[in-house]
Design an enzyme around this catalytic site. Structure first.
Site, PDB file in Angstrom:
ATOM      1  N   LYS A   1      90.479  64.628  23.691  1.00 53.37           N
ATOM      2  CA  LYS A   1      89.483  63.857  22.958  1.00 53.37           C
ATOM      3  C   LYS A   1      89.581  64.166  21.462  1.00 53.37           C
ATOM      4  O   LYS A   1      90.031  65.252  21.086  1.00 53.37           O
ATOM      5  CB  LYS A   1      88.067  64.263  23.415  1.00 53.37           C
ATOM      6  CG  LYS A   1      87.665  63.784  24.803  1.00 53.37           C
ATOM      7  CD  LYS A   1      86.246  64.268  25.124  1.00 53.37           C
ATOM      8  CE  LYS A   1      85.797  63.850  26.508  1.00 53.37           C
ATOM      9  NZ  LYS A   1      85.598  62.400  26.668  1.00 53.37           N
TER      10      LYS A   1
ATOM     11  N   ARG B   1      85.345  61.707  37.957  1.00 54.95           N
ATOM     12  CA  ARG B   1      85.505  60.984  39.232  1.00 54.95           C
ATOM     13  C   ARG B   1      86.406  61.746  40.188  1.00 54.95           C
ATOM     14  O   ARG B   1      86.270  61.643  41.402  1.00 54.95           O
ATOM     15  CB  ARG B   1      86.007  59.562  38.933  1.00 54.95           C
ATOM     16  CG  ARG B   1      87.344  59.509  38.287  1.00 54.95           C
ATOM     17  CD  ARG B   1      87.597  58.168  37.579  1.00 54.95           C
ATOM     18  NE  ARG B   1      86.898  58.066  36.295  1.00 54.95           N
ATOM     19  CZ  ARG B   1      86.945  57.007  35.517  1.00 54.95           C
ATOM     20  NH1 ARG B   1      87.628  55.947  35.863  1.00 54.95           N
ATOM     21  NH2 ARG B   1      86.281  56.986  34.369  1.00 54.95           N
TER      22      ARG B   1
END
Ligand code: BES
Ligand code: MN
Ligand code: ZN
Length: 498
Positions: A276, A350
């Site tokens: 990120k 996830r």
């Protein structure tokens, strides 16, 4: 950590001490107990209200310092608005608003919990006390000094004067438990990631044993044996080993299937190899807000001895780039046997949830599964910070969650699922890939989770916009909100404890 204010319930005959807090409606009318106290002040409150243009609007405040005719140092009048519009949640907010007028230096305050036209129900006075607890919180563990204007925990002795205090006290028992759960969740989310790594998180969860919760901690080798390679892949680039914690509270009938709550516990999310950008990265210490909520909820259910069987399961990992980190292109075999191609290592939540959902479903055959996760930036684009995204394969469960959201102010908004979206996560090389592109990003993430829940009624709450850095309110002035604890406690108490 969170030092609670000392709350005491006293009968209407008690003499006020310290800062005095009273309520009036939008006609500036007070209840009988407040009127009796204000008797020696003549038209003081009317004059002050006119001067300050105070109209008694809900949760608005009129403050009078050193009021003539009264012994108290300050008089705080809190507006109720229209009494007929007051709901349970309004009282929580009123408690928070009143508390906002007590600095950390205030030693003592008395709240007269009466209203024009009759006494509030005991449950509403208990709600007021809940609001006080939530607002009094501040996370200051790492402040060795503090500037005057910085928030600090309020530790004052709070005397709540009300009718029927035995009944109030009784209703407060469950609020006290819920407040403790919310504050625990906030503490966990606020803790820095060098302190709260997976093993330490597991140790904090383990403390729930003292409330009668059964706690099991799974280490890396235990998870390897189970085949939880999707979860383990996320954590493999970290110096901190991954953990899964399973908590059980059995307050219901012996063989009743449990309600299951599953949380994403990414203790820090750098994005991994798909790293990120630096700006705002420190916020990714909060990427375990889902897991924090599950722990807070389990504590609340156990402390209030909820008549229900509940399982809380959290996947704890740190997502780091490193020589051993997972790569884009890797394919992992989940515990369910389905394979996932990693396209972006930043879509890690996830992967963690895929294995924990499957594990819980297989082991417990729960009545339903609800997972909470700071899963996608896309849900913030869609809903902002006022609603969590709700994705579900079950309309009845969704409706109950929507209702619990309105009742507690922890609101959720239903988002779509459907086979059309599934195409976006088809993979050239594996059963699916872990990202579905920018469009509908929160939906494709949910669509992946749905593949790991079989036919079990399931709801996914994407709390990326509500778990932390969410709007300041009368009951929260900090960074972590503890979102979900009150929502799910309410879901349980309204629907599953009969
Ligand atoms: N933890 C983030 C989502 C997030 C973003 C939570 C901002 C709270 C605030 C999650 O793991 C993530 O990085 N999601 C990616 C998914 C993408 C790579 C498909 C995202 O939302 O950008
Ligand atoms: Mn991520
Ligand atoms: Zn994440």
């Amino acid at each position: 950590m969170s030092i609670a204010p000392k709350i005491e319930f006293l009968p209407l005959t008690a003499t006020p001490a310290g800062v005095l807090i009273l309520f009036c409606d939008d006609q500036l009318k007070f209840g009988p107990a407040a009127r009796a106290i204000l008797e020696p002040t003549g038209d003081l409150t009317e004059r002050a209200a006119a001067a300050a243009q105070f109209k008694g609007k809900n949760a608005s405040i009129l403050e009078i310092v050193a009021p003539a005719g009264l012994a108290c140092p300050r008089l705080v009048v809190v507006g109720l608005g229209k009494v007929k519009d007051l709901k349970s949640e309004s009282w929580v907010k009123l408690g928070g608003a009143a508390m906002g007028k007590l600095g950390s230096a205030t030693a003592e305050a008395t709240i007269i919990a009466d209203i024009p036209g009759g006494e509030p129900k005991p449950g509403r006075v208990a709600d007021l006390a809940l609001g006080i607890r939530l607002r009094a919180y501040a996370f200051d563990r790492y402040k060795t000094k503090r500037k005057d204007d910085e928030p600090a925990p309020i530790q004052a002795k709070i005397r709540i004067v009300a009718a029927n205090i035995a009944a109030v006290q009784k209703s407060y028992g469950s609020r006290d438990a819920v407040a403790g759960g919310v504050l625990l969740a906030r503490d966990l989310v606020n803790e820095p990631p060098n302190v709260l790594f997976p093993e330490e998180f597991a140790r904090r969860a383990n403390k729930l044993k003292k409330f009668g919760v059964t706690v099991e901690v799974f280490d890396v080798s235990a998870m390897k044996k189970l085949g939880m390679n999707a979860l383990l892949g996320v954590g493999q680039g970290s110096q901190f080993p991954s953990r899964m914690v399973v908590m059980r509270w059995n307050g219901g009938k012996k063989d009743a299937p449990p309600l299951a709550f599953i949380g994403k516990g990414v203790c820090f999310d750098t994005g991994g190899i798909s790293i990120k950008p630096a700006s705002g990265l420190e916020d990714m210490k909060g990427d375990m807000a889902g897991a924090a909520c599950v722990v807070g909820l389990m504590q609340a259910l156990a402390q209030r001895k909820a008549k229900v069987n509940a399982v809380g399961a959290i996947g704890l990992v740190e997502n780091m780039p490193d020589g051993n980190a997972q790569r884009p292109g890797d394919i992992v075999t989940t515990m369910s046997g389905q394979t996932i191609e990693i396209i972006n290592t930043d879509a890690e939540g996830r992967l963690v949830l895929a294995d924990v959902l499957h594990y819980v479903n297989k082991r417990f055959s729960p009545k339903f599964m609800i997972n909470l996760a700071t899963l996608t930036g896309a849900i913030i684009v869609a809903l902002g910070h006022e609603h969590a995204g709700l994705f579900s394969n079950d309309d009845a469960l969704s409706d109950r969650l929507l209702k619990a959201g309105l009742a507690t102010g922890e609101k959720v908004w239903r988002m779509p699922l459907g086979p059309e979206y599934d195409k976006k996560i088809d993979s050239k090389f594996a059963d699916m890939k872990n990202t579905g592109g920018r469009d509908g990003g929160a939906i494709t993430a949910a669509q992946l989770l749905a593949r790991f829940v079989d036919k079990t009624p399931w709801a996914h709450l994407d709390i990326a916009g509500t778990g932390f850095a969410s709007p300041q309110s009368d009951i929260n002035k900090g960074w972590a909100s503890g979102f979900g604890v009150r929502l799910l406690d309410r879901l349980v108490s309204d629907n599953y404890e009969k």
